[in-house]
Design an enzyme around this catalytic site. Sequence first.
Site, PDB file in Angstrom:
ATOM      1  N   ASN A 166       0.845  -1.199   0.000  1.00 49.08           N
ATOM      2  CA  ASN A 166       0.000   0.000   0.000  1.00 49.08           C
ATOM      3  C   ASN A 166       0.875   1.242   0.000  1.00 49.08           C
ATOM      4  O   ASN A 166       2.097   1.159   0.049  1.00 49.08           O
ATOM      5  CB  ASN A 166      -0.992  -0.027   1.174  1.00 49.08           C
ATOM      6  CG  ASN A 166      -0.288  -0.028   2.510  1.00 49.08           C
ATOM      7  OD1 ASN A 166       0.395   0.918   2.852  1.00 49.08           O
ATOM      8  ND2 ASN A 166      -0.451  -1.114   3.255  1.00 49.08           N
ATOM      9  N   ASP A 195      -4.871  -6.001   5.084  1.00 50.37           N
ATOM     10  CA  ASP A 195      -5.945  -6.811   5.676  1.00 50.37           C
ATOM     11  C   ASP A 195      -5.949  -8.244   5.130  1.00 50.37           C
ATOM     12  O   ASP A 195      -6.554  -9.125   5.720  1.00 50.37           O
ATOM     13  CB  ASP A 195      -7.305  -6.153   5.401  1.00 50.37           C
ATOM     14  CG  ASP A 195      -7.505  -4.922   6.273  1.00 50.37           C
ATOM     15  OD1 ASP A 195      -7.032  -4.947   7.424  1.00 50.37           O
ATOM     16  OD2 ASP A 195      -8.104  -3.944   5.805  1.00 50.37           O
ATOM     17  N   LYS A 221     -14.399   1.653  15.038  1.00 52.84           N
ATOM     18  CA  LYS A 221     -13.137   0.941  15.268  1.00 52.84           C
ATOM     19  C   LYS A 221     -12.683   1.060  16.725  1.00 52.84           C
ATOM     20  O   LYS A 221     -12.077   0.133  17.260  1.00 52.84           O
ATOM     21  CB  LYS A 221     -12.042   1.467  14.323  1.00 52.84           C
ATOM     22  CG  LYS A 221     -12.228   0.950  12.902  1.00 52.84           C
ATOM     23  CD  LYS A 221     -11.246   1.523  11.900  1.00 52.84           C
ATOM     24  CE  LYS A 221     -11.720   1.137  10.492  1.00 52.84           C
ATOM     25  NZ  LYS A 221     -10.906   1.720   9.437  1.00 52.84           N
ATOM     26  N   LYS A 232     -12.143  -2.473  18.459  1.00 53.42           N
ATOM     27  CA  LYS A 232     -10.768  -2.860  18.807  1.00 53.42           C
ATOM     28  C   LYS A 232     -10.380  -2.463  20.238  1.00 53.42           C
ATOM     29  O   LYS A 232      -9.222  -2.574  20.604  1.00 53.42           O
ATOM     30  CB  LYS A 232      -9.802  -2.247  17.788  1.00 53.42           C
ATOM     31  CG  LYS A 232     -10.154  -2.596  16.323  1.00 53.42           C
ATOM     32  CD  LYS A 232      -9.026  -2.293  15.363  1.00 53.42           C
ATOM     33  CE  LYS A 232      -9.495  -2.441  13.917  1.00 53.42           C
ATOM     34  NZ  LYS A 232      -8.396  -2.544  12.961  1.00 53.42           N
TER      35      LYS A 232
HETATM   36  N1  CTP Z   1      -4.674  -2.788  11.905  1.00 49.56           N
HETATM   37  C1  CTP Z   1      -4.012  -3.878  12.472  1.00 49.56           C
HETATM   38  N2  CTP Z   1      -4.049  -5.093  11.858  1.00 49.56           N
HETATM   39  C2  CTP Z   1      -4.743  -5.254  10.699  1.00 49.56           C
HETATM   40  C3  CTP Z   1      -5.410  -4.178  10.132  1.00 49.56           C
HETATM   41  C4  CTP Z   1      -5.355  -2.944  10.761  1.00 49.56           C
HETATM   42  O1  CTP Z   1      -3.389  -3.725  13.517  1.00 49.56           O
HETATM   43  N3  CTP Z   1      -4.746  -6.428  10.124  1.00 49.56           N
HETATM   44  C5  CTP Z   1      -4.657  -1.503  12.607  1.00 49.56           C
HETATM   45  C6  CTP Z   1      -3.929  -0.380  11.897  1.00 49.56           C
HETATM   46  O2  CTP Z   1      -2.577  -0.315  12.287  1.00 49.56           O
HETATM   47  C7  CTP Z   1      -4.713   0.844  12.317  1.00 49.56           C
HETATM   48  C8  CTP Z   1      -6.099   0.345  12.568  1.00 49.56           C
HETATM   49  O3  CTP Z   1      -5.961  -1.064  12.708  1.00 49.56           O
HETATM   50  O4  CTP Z   1      -4.228   1.381  13.530  1.00 49.56           O
HETATM   51  C9  CTP Z   1      -7.117   0.660  11.523  1.00 49.56           C
HETATM   52  O5  CTP Z   1      -6.867   0.022  10.362  1.00 49.56           O
HETATM   53  P1  CTP Z   1      -7.946  -0.141   9.178  1.00 49.56           P
HETATM   54  O6  CTP Z   1      -7.316  -0.966   8.125  1.00 49.56           O
HETATM   55  O7  CTP Z   1      -8.442   1.205   8.791  1.00 49.56           O
HETATM   56  O8  CTP Z   1      -9.114  -0.866   9.923  1.00 49.56           O
HETATM   57  P2  CTP Z   1      -9.885  -2.155   9.610  1.00 49.56           P
HETATM   58  O9  CTP Z   1     -10.429  -2.583  10.907  1.00 49.56           O
HETATM   59  O10 CTP Z   1      -8.998  -3.095   8.884  1.00 49.56           O
HETATM   60  O11 CTP Z   1     -11.098  -1.662   8.751  1.00 49.56           O
HETATM   61  P3  CTP Z   1     -11.283  -1.399   7.187  1.00 49.56           P
HETATM   62  O12 CTP Z   1     -10.049  -1.915   6.479  1.00 49.56           O
HETATM   63  O13 CTP Z   1     -12.487  -2.124   6.885  1.00 49.56           O
HETATM   64  O14 CTP Z   1     -11.437   0.088   7.086  1.00 49.56           O
END
Ligand code: CTP
Length: 400
Positions: A209, A279, A338, A342
């Site tokens: 990314n 993700d 979130k 979380k």
């Molecule tokens: N994060 C993480 N582990 C993952 C994905 C995300 O620790 N596998 C953490 C990121 O470091 C960030 C937060 O979660 O601090 C938000 O990440 P984001 O990708 O926006 O959230 P998601 O819950 O994955 O939601 P979405 O992708 O659906 O927006």
Amino acid sequence: MLQGKKILLGVTGGIAAYKAVEVVSRLRKAGAEVRVVMTKEATEFVTELTFREISGNPVAVDMWAPIQHWNVAHIALAEWADLALVAPATANILAKAALGVADDMLTTTLLAVTAPVFFAPAMNCNMYAHPAVRENIEKLASRGAHFIAPGTGKLACGAEGPGRLAEPAEIVAALENFFAEGAQLSGVKVLVTAAGTIEPIDPVRYIGNRSSGRMGYALAEEAVARGAEVVLVSGPSALTPPKGLQSFVSVETAKEMREVVLREAETSRIVIKAAAVADYHPKTVSDHKIKKNDEELSIILEKNPDILKELGQKKREGQILVGFAAETQNLLQYAKGKIAKKNLDFIVANDVTKPGAGFNTATNIVKIISRGGEIEELPLMEKREIAKRIFDRILPEEFK
Ligand code: CTP
């Protein structure tokens, strides 16, 4: 805060040089040890003898003077200092320092200083407003130099405007604040994650990314500046890790990041997850480079572990957990979701579609949202400044 601190004071040739005498006196009263380096021009305003008497130490002016004492050589002086202050700082010294000129004792010493450097400019208001001076100040500030802004008022030349050296008491207070902030998180472990993870497809390709790591590196730098023991866990990034980290761990995949982060979080008081964790990862990683053919190519993606969610589940009493949310729509709603999902204390949310915000930029526009729902909206700012504001917001009372 200044007790036992070693302050190197550079005095340059401006009428305000006489005020530097009071700066030395105040610093010593506050318990600091002061050594003075003067430019030749400064000695036209105040004698070397005055600074020698008031500082209680020899004064360095001339690079070529016979060495009377080992510790007046420029390198030894630079290494000795816990902090260097140039007061008054003329337009000339700012220009020389910005360029890295080393043509006298002070400029040469400044180049060798690795400790924090403060400049307290003093000059005519038109000189202070000149683009050349502004550029030099910006350049020095971007390299980490600190500035104690001049006051506004009647200047020695008769003009009125900003350019008058800050009052000695203000200068000393600025240094005191700096050391106070530097001790704020002493003994506190801070874990920061930064940059994006990469998920391999085959030996030469990966899914990645746009995260550069700038926000996370700025946060780690700020935590170091506040005296914390900082562990920075970073995905691939072109940035140089900040100085003063307790450790730097470079990882590639979300799985690798999870392993390090879960281990380090156990002993961390503050955890900030600025990393853009992928993700998903390709379900199978080919041992060999995938060759093209005329068919479509499908890659099956499998879910990665949500590291932050796991951290939230394992959160200890008193631990502060901060997440980031990069969104393109419904920013507040998703970000608040979130926090709950979380188990976070704060989330830093940004709309990555706004100009100047998001990935791979030096600036960002963020909202810091607390678990209780309070929202602090910050305007467009440098990521380093945002890092400061994040720490100001997330630290509990006991650190303030
Ligand atoms: N994060 C993480 N582990 C993952 C994905 C995300 O620790 N596998 C953490 C990121 O470091 C960030 C937060 O979660 O601090 C938000 O990440 P984001 O990708 O926006 O959230 P998601 O819950 O994955 O939601 P979405 O992708 O659906 O927006």
